[in-house]
Motif scaffolding. Structure first.
Motif, PDB file in Angstrom:
ATOM      1  N   PRO A 102     118.400 130.343   8.722  1.00  0.00           N
ATOM      2  CA  PRO A 102     117.036 130.284   8.170  1.00  0.00           C
ATOM      3  C   PRO A 102     116.984 129.564   6.817  1.00  0.00           C
ATOM      4  O   PRO A 102     116.007 128.891   6.519  1.00  0.00           O
ATOM      5  CB  PRO A 102     116.651 131.762   7.996  1.00  0.00           C
ATOM      6  CG  PRO A 102     117.554 132.509   8.918  1.00  0.00           C
ATOM      7  CD  PRO A 102     118.828 131.737   8.972  1.00  0.00           C
ATOM      8  N   LEU A 103     118.054 129.683   6.030  1.00  0.00           N
ATOM      9  CA  LEU A 103     118.063 128.997   4.738  1.00  0.00           C
ATOM     10  C   LEU A 103     118.118 127.485   4.948  1.00  0.00           C
ATOM     11  O   LEU A 103     117.470 126.717   4.243  1.00  0.00           O
ATOM     12  CB  LEU A 103     119.280 129.429   3.902  1.00  0.00           C
ATOM     13  CG  LEU A 103     119.279 130.865   3.408  1.00  0.00           C
ATOM     14  CD1 LEU A 103     120.593 131.172   2.680  1.00  0.00           C
ATOM     15  CD2 LEU A 103     118.096 131.111   2.470  1.00  0.00           C
ATOM     16  N   ARG A 104     118.886 127.064   5.958  1.00  0.00           N
ATOM     17  CA  ARG A 104     118.993 125.620   6.223  1.00  0.00           C
ATOM     18  C   ARG A 104     117.682 125.085   6.801  1.00  0.00           C
ATOM     19  O   ARG A 104     117.282 123.955   6.530  1.00  0.00           O
ATOM     20  CB  ARG A 104     120.134 125.345   7.195  1.00  0.00           C
ATOM     21  CG  ARG A 104     121.505 125.721   6.646  1.00  0.00           C
ATOM     22  CD  ARG A 104     122.592 124.998   7.442  1.00  0.00           C
ATOM     23  NE  ARG A 104     123.910 125.594   7.262  1.00  0.00           N
ATOM     24  CZ  ARG A 104     124.676 125.420   6.190  1.00  0.00           C
ATOM     25  NH1 ARG A 104     124.253 124.673   5.185  1.00  0.00           N
ATOM     26  NH2 ARG A 104     125.863 125.993   6.124  1.00  0.00           N
ATOM     27  N   ARG A 108     116.357 123.111   1.106  1.00  0.00           N
ATOM     28  CA  ARG A 108     117.663 122.589   0.730  1.00  0.00           C
ATOM     29  C   ARG A 108     118.171 123.330  -0.485  1.00  0.00           C
ATOM     30  O   ARG A 108     117.953 122.920  -1.612  1.00  0.00           O
ATOM     31  CB  ARG A 108     117.537 121.101   0.407  1.00  0.00           C
ATOM     32  CG  ARG A 108     117.002 120.309   1.570  1.00  0.00           C
ATOM     33  CD  ARG A 108     116.996 118.835   1.250  1.00  0.00           C
ATOM     34  NE  ARG A 108     116.982 118.081   2.482  1.00  0.00           N
ATOM     35  CZ  ARG A 108     118.077 117.716   3.128  1.00  0.00           C
ATOM     36  NH1 ARG A 108     119.265 118.003   2.660  1.00  0.00           N
ATOM     37  NH2 ARG A 108     117.976 117.037   4.251  1.00  0.00           N
ATOM     38  N   LEU A 109     118.873 124.404  -0.232  1.00  0.00           N
ATOM     39  CA  LEU A 109     119.498 125.106  -1.334  1.00  0.00           C
ATOM     40  C   LEU A 109     120.796 124.391  -1.680  1.00  0.00           C
ATOM     41  O   LEU A 109     121.494 123.914  -0.785  1.00  0.00           O
ATOM     42  CB  LEU A 109     119.856 126.534  -0.904  1.00  0.00           C
ATOM     43  CG  LEU A 109     118.833 127.644  -1.044  1.00  0.00           C
ATOM     44  CD1 LEU A 109     119.506 128.979  -0.760  1.00  0.00           C
ATOM     45  CD2 LEU A 109     118.253 127.647  -2.437  1.00  0.00           C
ATOM     46  N   PRO A 110     121.136 124.337  -2.966  1.00  0.00           N
ATOM     47  CA  PRO A 110     122.466 123.826  -3.320  1.00  0.00           C
ATOM     48  C   PRO A 110     123.529 124.651  -2.589  1.00  0.00           C
ATOM     49  O   PRO A 110     123.345 125.856  -2.376  1.00  0.00           O
ATOM     50  CB  PRO A 110     122.553 124.052  -4.825  1.00  0.00           C
ATOM     51  CG  PRO A 110     121.144 124.206  -5.284  1.00  0.00           C
ATOM     52  CD  PRO A 110     120.348 124.727  -4.134  1.00  0.00           C
ATOM     53  N   LYS A 111     124.631 123.989  -2.202  1.00  0.00           N
ATOM     54  CA  LYS A 111     125.635 124.627  -1.354  1.00  0.00           C
ATOM     55  C   LYS A 111     126.140 125.965  -1.930  1.00  0.00           C
ATOM     56  O   LYS A 111     126.244 126.964  -1.225  1.00  0.00           O
ATOM     57  CB  LYS A 111     126.812 123.660  -1.173  1.00  0.00           C
ATOM     58  CG  LYS A 111     127.761 124.084  -0.106  1.00  0.00           C
ATOM     59  CD  LYS A 111     128.818 123.014   0.128  1.00  0.00           C
ATOM     60  CE  LYS A 111     129.883 123.589   1.056  1.00  0.00           C
ATOM     61  NZ  LYS A 111     131.096 122.788   1.097  1.00  0.00           N
ATOM     62  N   ALA A 112     126.424 125.946  -3.248  1.00  0.00           N
ATOM     63  CA  ALA A 112     126.981 127.162  -3.860  1.00  0.00           C
ATOM     64  C   ALA A 112     125.975 128.299  -3.789  1.00  0.00           C
ATOM     65  O   ALA A 112     126.330 129.453  -3.524  1.00  0.00           O
ATOM     66  CB  ALA A 112     127.369 126.881  -5.311  1.00  0.00           C
ATOM     67  N   GLU A 113     124.716 127.964  -3.998  1.00  0.00           N
ATOM     68  CA  GLU A 113     123.669 128.983  -3.970  1.00  0.00           C
ATOM     69  C   GLU A 113     123.512 129.562  -2.559  1.00  0.00           C
ATOM     70  O   GLU A 113     123.356 130.760  -2.373  1.00  0.00           O
ATOM     71  CB  GLU A 113     122.350 128.341  -4.398  1.00  0.00           C
ATOM     72  CG  GLU A 113     121.528 129.192  -5.325  1.00  0.00           C
ATOM     73  CD  GLU A 113     120.365 128.401  -5.891  1.00  0.00           C
ATOM     74  OE1 GLU A 113     119.241 128.656  -5.462  1.00  0.00           O
ATOM     75  OE2 GLU A 113     120.612 127.506  -6.732  1.00  0.00           O
TER      76      GLU A 113
END
Ligand SMILES: Nc1ncnc2c1ncn2[C@@H]1O[C@H](COP(=O)(O)OP(=O)(O)OP(=O)(O)O)[C@@H](O)[C@H]1O
Ligand SMILES: [Mg+2]
Length: 242
Positions: A102-104, A108-113
């Protein structure tokens, strides 16, 4: 607020919903019970816009769900987590990737987040140790908890739980009930919970409704329904049932 008014839905030759009225005020949990095949999962699908009523209205925060276009539905689903019956995980994705989906989908969250968020919610349901495993190799209870993590990962304002403790042992069930209550109390989440479990209904439900023949045969606070003499209340919430 989730609001269904006089919802009718026919599927095939059967009239599944026949004038269903249901409302869930913000920040509360509504437990929907009822015999198998009466339309509980169908009701949840109306709330998230996967099904449209033949007649009647379905509103979330006053917005009419059936008339939403694709973009509006996407926006709604960002605000609404859905624990599918039997979790409905994707078998060829790891637990981590299932929860990250669902986040993807929604941005676009930064990868680390993204990683932090997925691990945080996996820890919440006690599944972080299984992040790298695939759904076919984990137990039913673990799949369910993974589905729950996926429903919560976007920090939704609403969560629809379709049998959140089916197949769980009593200890794990209790933990899930506590989690559902905590999600309501600390995050203010509005919940619509389908369950056959008396323990789940009484622990999690501010209000309880029992569906029969397409509408709520009875509804009230957990205490009212528990003490009702209605045969359905006795069947679903009587001392002998789980
Ligand atoms: N997409 C569909 N097409 C046709 N019929 C459907 C569809 N989805 C559900 N139904 C039928 O609608 C009825 C209600 O289904 P639903 O899944 O909502 O039951 P339920 O109350 O969730 O039952 P359970 O407690 O067993 O999960 C069932 O008879 C089912 O076969
Ligand atoms: Mg169902």
């Amino acid at each position: 607020m989730i609001e269904l008014r006089s919802v009718h839905k026919r599927l095939g030759t059967r009239q599944i919903l026949a004038g269903l009225d249901l409302e869930v005020p913000n920040g509360t949990n509504f437990v929907l019970m009822g015999p198998s095949g009466t339309g509980k999962s169908v009701t949840l699908k109306h709330v998230i816009g996967m099904m449209r009523p033949d007649q009647g209205t379905v509103r979330v925060d006053g917005q009419d769900v059936p008339s939403m276009d694709r973009a509006q539905l996407m926006a709604l689903r960002k605000r609404m987590g859905y624990l599918f019956q039997n979790a409905a995980l994707i078998n060829w994705l790891t637990v981590f990737e299932n929860v990250a989906l669902p986040l993807r989908e929604h941005g676009r969250l930064p990868k680390a987040e993204l990683q932090d968020r997925v691990h945080e919610v996996l820890r919440l349901v006690g599944m972080d140790h299984a992040a790298a495993q695939y759904p076919p190799s984990i137990s039913g209870g673990m799949r369910l908890r993974c589905g729950l993590a996926r429903a919560l990962v976007t920090k939704p304002e609403y969560v629809l739980y379709d049998e959140p403790n089916a197949g769980l042992d009593p200890i794990m069930s209790h933990q899930i009930h506590e989690l559902i209550v905590e999600v309501r109390d600390s995050l203010g989440v509005t919940g619509l919970i389908v369950t056959h479990s008396r323990a789940c209904a009484l622990h999690c439900g501010d209000r309880i409704g029992i569906l029969q023949e397409g509408r709520l045969a009875l509804t009230g606070t957990a205490d009212e329904v528990r003490h009702s003499n209605h045969p359905l209340a006795k069947a679903f919430l009587g001392g002998g049932s789980d």
